[in-house]
Write a protein that holds these residues in place. Structure first.
Motif, mmCIF file in Angstrom:
data_model
loop_
_atom_site.group_PDB
_atom_site.id
_atom_site.type_symbol
_atom_site.label_atom_id
_atom_site.label_comp_id
_atom_site.label_asym_id
_atom_site.label_seq_id
_atom_site.Cartn_x
_atom_site.Cartn_y
_atom_site.Cartn_z
ATOM 1 N N ASP A 186 1.112 -1.353 -0.319
ATOM 2 C CA ASP A 186 -0.170 -0.240 0.179
ATOM 3 C C ASP A 186 1.098 1.194 -0.192
ATOM 4 O OD1 ASP A 186 -2.054 2.178 0.343
ATOM 5 O OD2 ASP A 186 -2.609 1.396 2.052
ATOM 6 N N ILE A 187 1.419 1.249 -1.339
ATOM 7 C CA ILE A 187 1.975 3.164 -1.456
ATOM 8 C C ILE A 187 1.590 4.340 -1.392
ATOM 9 C CG2 ILE A 187 3.656 1.335 -2.378
ATOM 10 C CD1 ILE A 187 2.795 2.497 -4.641
ATOM 11 N N ILE A 188 -0.200 4.246 -1.130
ATOM 12 C CA ILE A 188 -0.400 5.810 -1.450
ATOM 13 C C ILE A 188 0.001 6.239 0.166
ATOM 14 C CG2 ILE A 188 -3.204 6.726 -1.390
ATOM 15 C CD1 ILE A 188 -2.260 4.904 -4.188
ATOM 16 N N PRO A 189 -0.743 5.760 1.164
ATOM 17 C CA PRO A 189 0.266 7.162 2.451
ATOM 18 C C PRO A 189 1.626 7.174 2.240
ATOM 19 C CG PRO A 189 -0.809 5.071 3.238
ATOM 20 C CD PRO A 189 -0.447 4.465 1.593
ATOM 21 N N SER A 231 2.676 11.394 1.903
ATOM 22 C CA SER A 231 3.596 12.379 2.515
ATOM 23 C C SER A 231 4.851 12.619 1.980
ATOM 24 C CB SER A 231 3.899 11.238 3.765
ATOM 25 O OG SER A 231 5.141 9.925 3.565
ATOM 26 N N ILE A 232 4.910 12.058 0.866
ATOM 27 C CA ILE A 232 6.403 12.727 0.061
ATOM 28 C C ILE A 232 6.104 13.205 -1.042
ATOM 29 C CG2 ILE A 232 6.151 10.564 -1.787
ATOM 30 C CD1 ILE A 232 9.715 10.743 -0.931
ATOM 31 N N THR A 233 4.794 13.506 -1.580
ATOM 32 C CA THR A 233 4.597 14.157 -2.390
ATOM 33 C C THR A 233 4.461 16.308 -2.021
ATOM 34 O OG1 THR A 233 2.461 13.151 -3.273
ATOM 35 C CG2 THR A 233 2.370 15.591 -3.840
#
Length: 142
Positions: A104-107, A111-113
């Protein structure tokens, strides 16, 4: 709709599914952008050109043909196209894709965007200083 129009519509569908332009498809298939455009509009072409287009799109010739011309059973065209793309990847790339699909890379992306946007706004000197800071924090030689 005649056969050439149906084949052209299928080419367009597969091309757009992978966000490829007619220019890119022309280059990858050894034809011109205008030829690709004409084929997509229903102009007939030879089998050799169709095979080159299939190779560039990573689909098989039967996948370009309308269902009423060639029965392909329950085969899923999207799965076949994806398989073609996967077959082109190295083992390490396949493993990376699997990791991305099962994590699950969405979180992490959320946070990195903001950080990425901030870094994009830095000038080259500020970016260099930030890189040196990161390297110093990780105790790596720069």
């Amino acid at each position: 709709m005649d056969l050439s129009q149906e084949i052209g519509a299928n080419i367009r569908k597969y091309r757009k599914a992978i966000n490829m332009t007619t220019t890119e498809l022309g280059t990858l298939s050894g034809t011109s952008q205008s030829t690709i455009s004409q084929i997509e509009k229903g102009r007939s072409t030879n089998i050799e050109t169709l095979i080159h287009i299939c190779t560039a799109l990573k689909v098989t010739l039967p996948e370009l043909l309308p269902a009423h011309v060639l029965f392909t059973g329950n085969d899923n065209a999207d799965r076949k196209q994806l398989q073609g793309v996967l077959n082109e990847l190295s083992d390490a790339e396949v493993k990376a894709v699997l990791t991305m699909l099962t994590t699950d890379i969405i979180p992490a992306l959320k946070s990195i965007t903001p950080l990425v946007k901030l870094i994009e706004g830095l000038d080259s000197e500020e970016r260099d200083l930030l890189i040196k800071l990161f390297y110093s924090l990780t105790n790596k030689d720069f």
